[in-house]
Write an enzyme that holds these catalytic residues in place. Sequence first.
Site, PDB file in Angstrom:
ATOM      1  N   HIS A 131       0.876  -1.179   0.000  1.00 28.60           N
ATOM      2  CA  HIS A 131       0.000   0.000   0.000  1.00 28.60           C
ATOM      3  C   HIS A 131       0.915   1.231   0.000  1.00 28.60           C
ATOM      4  O   HIS A 131       2.028   1.182   0.536  1.00 28.60           O
ATOM      5  CB  HIS A 131      -0.836  -0.051   1.284  1.00 28.60           C
ATOM      6  CG  HIS A 131      -1.940   0.951   1.380  1.00 28.60           C
ATOM      7  ND1 HIS A 131      -1.716   2.260   1.732  1.00 28.60           N
ATOM      8  CD2 HIS A 131      -3.270   0.832   1.184  1.00 28.60           C
ATOM      9  CE1 HIS A 131      -2.879   2.898   1.753  1.00 28.60           C
ATOM     10  NE2 HIS A 131      -3.839   2.052   1.421  1.00 28.60           N
ATOM     11  N   ASP A 208       2.805  -4.641   8.060  1.00 31.99           N
ATOM     12  CA  ASP A 208       1.596  -3.836   7.891  1.00 31.99           C
ATOM     13  C   ASP A 208       0.415  -4.808   8.013  1.00 31.99           C
ATOM     14  O   ASP A 208       0.139  -5.583   7.101  1.00 31.99           O
ATOM     15  CB  ASP A 208       1.654  -3.157   6.517  1.00 31.99           C
ATOM     16  CG  ASP A 208       0.337  -2.514   6.118  1.00 31.99           C
ATOM     17  OD1 ASP A 208      -0.680  -2.709   6.804  1.00 31.99           O
ATOM     18  OD2 ASP A 208       0.324  -1.823   5.081  1.00 31.99           O
ATOM     19  N   GLN A 211      -4.794  -5.374   6.831  1.00 35.63           N
ATOM     20  CA  GLN A 211      -5.774  -6.297   6.246  1.00 35.63           C
ATOM     21  C   GLN A 211      -5.725  -7.690   6.857  1.00 35.63           C
ATOM     22  O   GLN A 211      -6.469  -8.579   6.434  1.00 35.63           O
ATOM     23  CB  GLN A 211      -5.565  -6.405   4.720  1.00 35.63           C
ATOM     24  CG  GLN A 211      -5.712  -5.086   3.987  1.00 35.63           C
ATOM     25  CD  GLN A 211      -7.116  -4.498   4.080  1.00 35.63           C
ATOM     26  OE1 GLN A 211      -8.079  -5.187   4.420  1.00 35.63           O
ATOM     27  NE2 GLN A 211      -7.242  -3.220   3.787  1.00 35.63           N
ATOM     28  N   LYS A 234     -10.706  -0.708  10.351  1.00 35.30           N
ATOM     29  CA  LYS A 234     -10.836  -1.877   9.460  1.00 35.30           C
ATOM     30  C   LYS A 234     -11.204  -3.133  10.254  1.00 35.30           C
ATOM     31  O   LYS A 234     -11.463  -4.179   9.680  1.00 35.30           O
ATOM     32  CB  LYS A 234      -9.539  -2.101   8.681  1.00 35.30           C
ATOM     33  CG  LYS A 234      -9.229  -0.957   7.697  1.00 35.30           C
ATOM     34  CD  LYS A 234      -7.977  -1.267   6.923  1.00 35.30           C
ATOM     35  CE  LYS A 234      -7.386  -0.057   6.223  1.00 35.30           C
ATOM     36  NZ  LYS A 234      -8.121   0.380   5.045  1.00 35.30           N
ATOM     37  N   CYS A 372      -4.702   2.375  -3.749  1.00 33.11           N
ATOM     38  CA  CYS A 372      -3.467   2.882  -3.124  1.00 33.11           C
ATOM     39  C   CYS A 372      -2.295   1.922  -3.320  1.00 33.11           C
ATOM     40  O   CYS A 372      -1.440   1.781  -2.428  1.00 33.11           O
ATOM     41  CB  CYS A 372      -3.657   3.189  -1.632  1.00 33.11           C
ATOM     42  SG  CYS A 372      -4.801   4.528  -1.342  1.00 33.11           S
TER      43      CYS A 372
HETATM   44  N1  PLP Z   1      -1.952  -0.755   4.577  1.00 28.00           N
HETATM   45  C1  PLP Z   1      -2.885  -1.489   3.975  1.00 28.00           C
HETATM   46  C2  PLP Z   1      -2.558  -2.864   3.510  1.00 28.00           C
HETATM   47  C3  PLP Z   1      -4.156  -0.968   3.792  1.00 28.00           C
HETATM   48  O1  PLP Z   1      -5.105  -1.695   3.194  1.00 28.00           O
HETATM   49  C4  PLP Z   1      -4.438   0.335   4.261  1.00 28.00           C
HETATM   50  C5  PLP Z   1      -5.761   0.943   4.031  1.00 28.00           C
HETATM   51  O2  PLP Z   1      -6.458   0.622   3.106  1.00 28.00           O
HETATM   52  C6  PLP Z   1      -3.423   1.043   4.896  1.00 28.00           C
HETATM   53  C7  PLP Z   1      -2.187   0.471   5.031  1.00 28.00           C
HETATM   54  C8  PLP Z   1      -3.662   2.421   5.431  1.00 28.00           C
HETATM   55  O3  PLP Z   1      -4.570   2.378   6.478  1.00 28.00           O
HETATM   56  P1  PLP Z   1      -5.111   3.726   7.164  1.00 28.00           P
HETATM   57  O4  PLP Z   1      -5.604   4.585   6.034  1.00 28.00           O
HETATM   58  O5  PLP Z   1      -6.185   3.264   8.066  1.00 28.00           O
HETATM   59  O6  PLP Z   1      -3.965   4.354   7.865  1.00 28.00           O
END
Ligand code: PLP
Length: 415
Positions: A131, A208, A211, A234, A372
């Site tokens: 991401h 990270d 998900q 999430k 993203c």
């Molecule tokens: N990392 C992953 C794999 C994501 O799917 C997301 C959000 O879609 C993020 C990071 C960023 O999360 P946040 O916008 O809640 O900080």
Amino acid sequence: MVATEQENITQLFEGIRQDFPLLQQDMRGKPIVFLDSAASSQKPQAVINAIDTYYQESHANVHRGVYELSQKATDAYERGRALVRQFINAPSDEEVIFVRGTTEGINLVASSYCRKFLSEGDEIIISAMEHHSNIVPWQMACEFAGAKLRVIPINDRGELIMEEYEQMLNDRTKMVAVVHVSNSLGTINPVEEIIEKAHQKGIPVLLDGAQAIPHMKVDVQKLDADFYTFSGHKMFGPTGIGILYGKKKWLDAMPPYQGGGEMIETVTFEKTTYGNLPHKFEAGTPDISGAVGLGAAVEYMEKIGHEAITAYEAELLQYATEEMQKVDGVRIIGTAGKKASVLSFLIDGAHPYDVGTILDQLGVAVRTGHHCTQPLMDRFGIPGTIRASLAFYNNKEDIDRLVAGVRRAAKMLLS
Ligand code: PLP
């Protein structure tokens, strides 16, 4: 007749949608089919109530007041932390830092760890399926230090090429930062192996977990992750709150990320000394109601149980994949051997945005675009995908409505 285990699990989830008030409403005049939980999940009544009760009965600023109400608020906030600590099996509350979400968790490490440990010529390893949140902060840190960002490639199924990863690890590698579960492909990465290989060379690993945490048991000690970060919104909790877990040895060695109230021990104009963990990384008034809501989300998920959640969602993803494969012209993007809760696809000859718009008219909420993950889309040579992402409040009827909508979209857009 004795019910099979799968039947029992399906039964358990039949009534669960009732816990989510928003899912009772219509979208475009039809019962809503919500398939965008990877972007943000819906909230159960228990979470909404916990936040409501907190504001009605316990709100004051935390950690500062001697009066009863402030202590009540502090207890509620710290209870949220303790619930998360036990949820991810972190060794201590000190290692559980409240942040705004995954993005801030990664930025905290990229900024603070890299200020201390990253020098010119060093390397940071990420992967091709990250991401933007797990790309840009490291890029910024590398630019600042004169270090190099290296990228683990993936195969056409959307799996990391582990041989290439192993060859990338060297004396200059200062951090490996990879996604646990891909938000665009659904791939579950072999994070235990990634961590083991990095640790053999003394390199820390950040995962990270944005998900992963809504769908599977995460045990940070079992994983031996150095850092693990995720977002509350999430995992059925509120927006604006998330967690950075970090091993104490790293957090102690890292400088504070932000300065201000709450994070200090003493301040004079000549010198400031910093507070202990976790407060050293929590400058300013925190998101107290967010911590309360996140704690309620943890309790809610634990009541259902991780095993049941993972088993139910695996069955639903398999059903969705099989049904979608039957639709002429549909191409699934991301066909890894191990996947969780994400079905990304394209209809050959149709723009994802047009498909998403038709699905919206049918009351089906999906996300379209690059999610993203622009470099990942470039790797597949596509502008984006249509992404259906599942949670345990979805069911086979939702999938049937999605698939029927995709058939209709294909007919409309390709004829
Ligand atoms: N990392 C992953 C794999 C994501 O799917 C997301 C959000 O879609 C993020 C990071 C960023 O999360 P946040 O916008 O809640 O900080």
